[in-house]
Enzyme design. Structure first.
Site, short mmCIF file in Angstrom:
data_model
loop_
_atom_site.label_atom_id
_atom_site.label_comp_id
_atom_site.label_asym_id
_atom_site.label_seq_id
_atom_site.Cartn_x
_atom_site.Cartn_y
_atom_site.Cartn_z
N ARG A 85 -6.01 3.26 0.49
CA ARG A 85 -6.11 3.29 1.94
C ARG A 85 -4.78 3.10 2.65
O ARG A 85 -4.42 3.87 3.55
CB ARG A 85 -7.08 2.20 2.44
CG ARG A 85 -8.52 2.62 2.41
CD ARG A 85 -9.43 1.42 2.22
NE ARG A 85 -9.39 1.06 0.84
CZ ARG A 85 -10.22 1.56 -0.09
NH1 ARG A 85 -11.18 2.36 0.28
NH2 ARG A 85 -10.11 1.23 -1.35
N THR A 86 -4.05 2.05 2.26
CA THR A 86 -2.82 1.76 3.00
C THR A 86 -1.83 2.90 2.84
O THR A 86 -1.27 3.40 3.83
CB THR A 86 -2.21 0.43 2.51
OG1 THR A 86 -3.23 -0.57 2.57
CG2 THR A 86 -1.05 0.01 3.39
N LYS A 115 14.29 2.51 -14.73
CA LYS A 115 15.56 2.28 -15.45
C LYS A 115 16.07 0.86 -15.24
O LYS A 115 17.13 0.50 -15.74
CB LYS A 115 16.62 3.27 -14.96
CG LYS A 115 16.24 4.72 -15.10
CD LYS A 115 17.35 5.61 -14.52
CE LYS A 115 16.94 7.06 -14.45
NZ LYS A 115 17.88 7.86 -13.67
N ARG A 136 5.13 -1.53 -0.45
CA ARG A 136 4.20 -2.50 -1.07
C ARG A 136 4.84 -2.98 -2.37
O ARG A 136 5.26 -2.17 -3.20
CB ARG A 136 2.84 -1.89 -1.34
CG ARG A 136 1.95 -2.84 -2.16
CD ARG A 136 0.52 -2.36 -2.23
NE ARG A 136 -0.16 -2.54 -0.96
CZ ARG A 136 -1.48 -2.33 -0.79
NH1 ARG A 136 -2.21 -1.93 -1.81
NH2 ARG A 136 -2.03 -2.51 0.38
N HIS A 173 -0.11 -9.03 4.74
CA HIS A 173 -0.43 -7.60 4.82
C HIS A 173 -0.60 -7.30 6.32
O HIS A 173 -1.71 -7.13 6.81
CB HIS A 173 -1.73 -7.34 4.06
CG HIS A 173 -2.03 -5.89 3.78
ND1 HIS A 173 -1.41 -4.85 4.44
CD2 HIS A 173 -2.89 -5.33 2.90
CE1 HIS A 173 -1.90 -3.70 3.98
NE2 HIS A 173 -2.79 -3.97 3.04
C1 NCD Z 1 -6.15 -5.10 0.25
C2 NCD Z 1 -4.79 -5.44 -0.32
O1 NCD Z 1 -4.14 -4.59 -0.94
O2 NCD Z 1 -4.37 -6.56 -0.09
N1 NCD Z 1 -6.41 -3.73 0.23
C3 NCD Z 1 -5.99 -2.95 1.27
O3 NCD Z 1 -4.81 -2.79 1.51
N2 NCD Z 1 -6.92 -2.43 2.08
C4 NCD Z 1 -7.25 -5.91 -0.29
C5 NCD Z 1 -7.52 -5.88 -1.78
O4 NCD Z 1 -6.81 -5.22 -2.54
O5 NCD Z 1 -8.48 -6.52 -2.19
#
Ligand code: NCD
Length: 357
Positions: A85-86, A115, A136, A173
């Site tokens: 999703r993100t 590497k 991320r 997040h």
């Molecule tokens: C969440 C995350 O990555 O923190 N997912 C997301 O980005 N929608 C929650 C999760 O992974 O449980």
């Protein structure tokens, strides 16, 4: 004889990266790194929600003028942890605004990270090519380090690239919390007086950390937060302390007993137990089934409550047959969260690029 070139600036001290603090938004997203919800004030949140709603409206009516918002701009997707999703909502957000998206072919495992390149060097490489990096990474504060190194790069090259955190380990997040807040306000009109119950892995769930803080920053009056978890997965004391300090008006309860709070809850925020964060498989197995949302659990919730989940979901929402019943319940808003995520991320990206919506 060739004169030696004098260095242009003294190298920063060894603590400079560790001490990096992001700038508050203060009414202007342009050029800002987005690494924590703590950067946002109530007016910033109102403005972001208005922009996201406007972009949603214009997208739905097929208004093609949004295609110029990110024209000739490049977003780099840099994910060291799994995401659907993100990652894809940021990419879709950029494409819907006429921008371009880059990533390493085959994912980060085929980049120079393989590497042995460190984050500082990878981020600065990407910062040479893109206007925005969506990052991320499994380490807490990794996005702060990225922001610091991008500022150093900007000072050196005179061009600017910003980072937007897409989750830093068990830290924060921010964009998820922004879309969660948008969804709560969109569905329920406001946050005042709401009882908001977070359930599950509150120790490792970064979305919970960011959303609890964001509700405090939003200034929800007379709201109550319940933190429902097993004793080993309690919400970090730093998060509860932040809420208490920022919003003394918000009351909080910690419990392991869902039944105690569920019938009075307005917002049920269900979460996955973050298996990948457990060093010990037995510890995970011991609590994995502690809270399972099923149709019979939801039956005990208020008629006008909303059921949220950042997703992905596993067995904490029961079986696929349970999913089907939960999904059909009008209280379930996780599909709205997903779609709102794209609009909120459009608003964020347009904002940091300085585009006027
Ligand atoms: C969440 C995350 O990555 O923190 N997912 C997301 O980005 N929608 C929650 C999760 O992974 O449980």
């Amino acid at each position: 004889m060739t004169a030696l070139l004098a260095p242009t600036a003294a190298p920063p001290g060894p603590d400079a990266e560790v001490e990096y603090q992001p700038r508050a938004i203060e009414g202007d997203l342009r050029g800002r790194h987005i690494v924590s919800v703590e950067q946002f004030s109530r007016p910033d949140l109102d403005s972001l929600c208005r922009t996201a709603a406007e972009l949603r409206r214009r997208t739905r009516v097929g208004d093609t003028s949004i295609l110029r918002l990110a024209r000739r701009k490049i977003l780099a997707s840099l994910f060291y942890e799994a995401s659907t999703r993100t990652d894809m909502s940021f990419q879709a957000a950029m494409l819907r605004m006429g921008g371009e998206v880059i990533s390493t072919s085959g994912g980060v495992q085929f980049s120079s990270v393989y590497k042995g390149e460190n984050l500082a060097d990878t981020v600065r490489a990407v910062g040479c090519y893109a206007d925005v990096i969506v990052l991320r990474h499994p380490e807490v504060r990794s996005s702060y380090a990225a922001a610091y190194h991008l500022d150093q790069l900007a000072a050196r090259l005179g061009t600017r690239c910003v980072v937007i955190s897409a989750g830093d380990g068990v830290g924060e997040h921010p964009s998820q919390a922004l879309l969660d807040l948008f969804t709560i306000v969109d569905r329920l009109g406001d946050t005042d007086g709401l009882r908001i119950t977070f359930v599950g892995d509150l120790a490792n769930g970064r979305t919970v950390h960011s959303l609890a803080k964001l509700i405090a920053l939003y200034g929800a009056r007379g709201a109550h937060l319940d933190f429902v978890s097993p004793g080993s997965l309690r919400v970090p004391a730093s998060v509860a302390a932040y809420v208490a300090e920022r919003a003394p008006d918000i009351t909080m309860t910690e419990t392991d007993d869902l039944e105690e709070v569920l019938p009075d809850t307005d917002v049920i925020y269900w979460t996955r137990v973050q298996e990948e964060r457990f060093a010990d498989e037995a510890a995970y197995e011991g609590i994995a089934d502690r809270y399972v949302m099923t149709p019979s659990v939801l039956a005990r919730a208020k008629r006008h409550a909303i059921l949220m989940h950042p997703l992905p979901r596993k067995h904490e929402m029961g079986t696929p047959a349970d999913h089907a019943i939960l999904d059909a319940d009008p209280r379930s808003v996780y599909f709205h969260q997903m779609q709102n995520g794209m609009f909120v991320r459009m608003a964020l990206v347009a904002g940091v690029l300085g585009a006027h919506v």
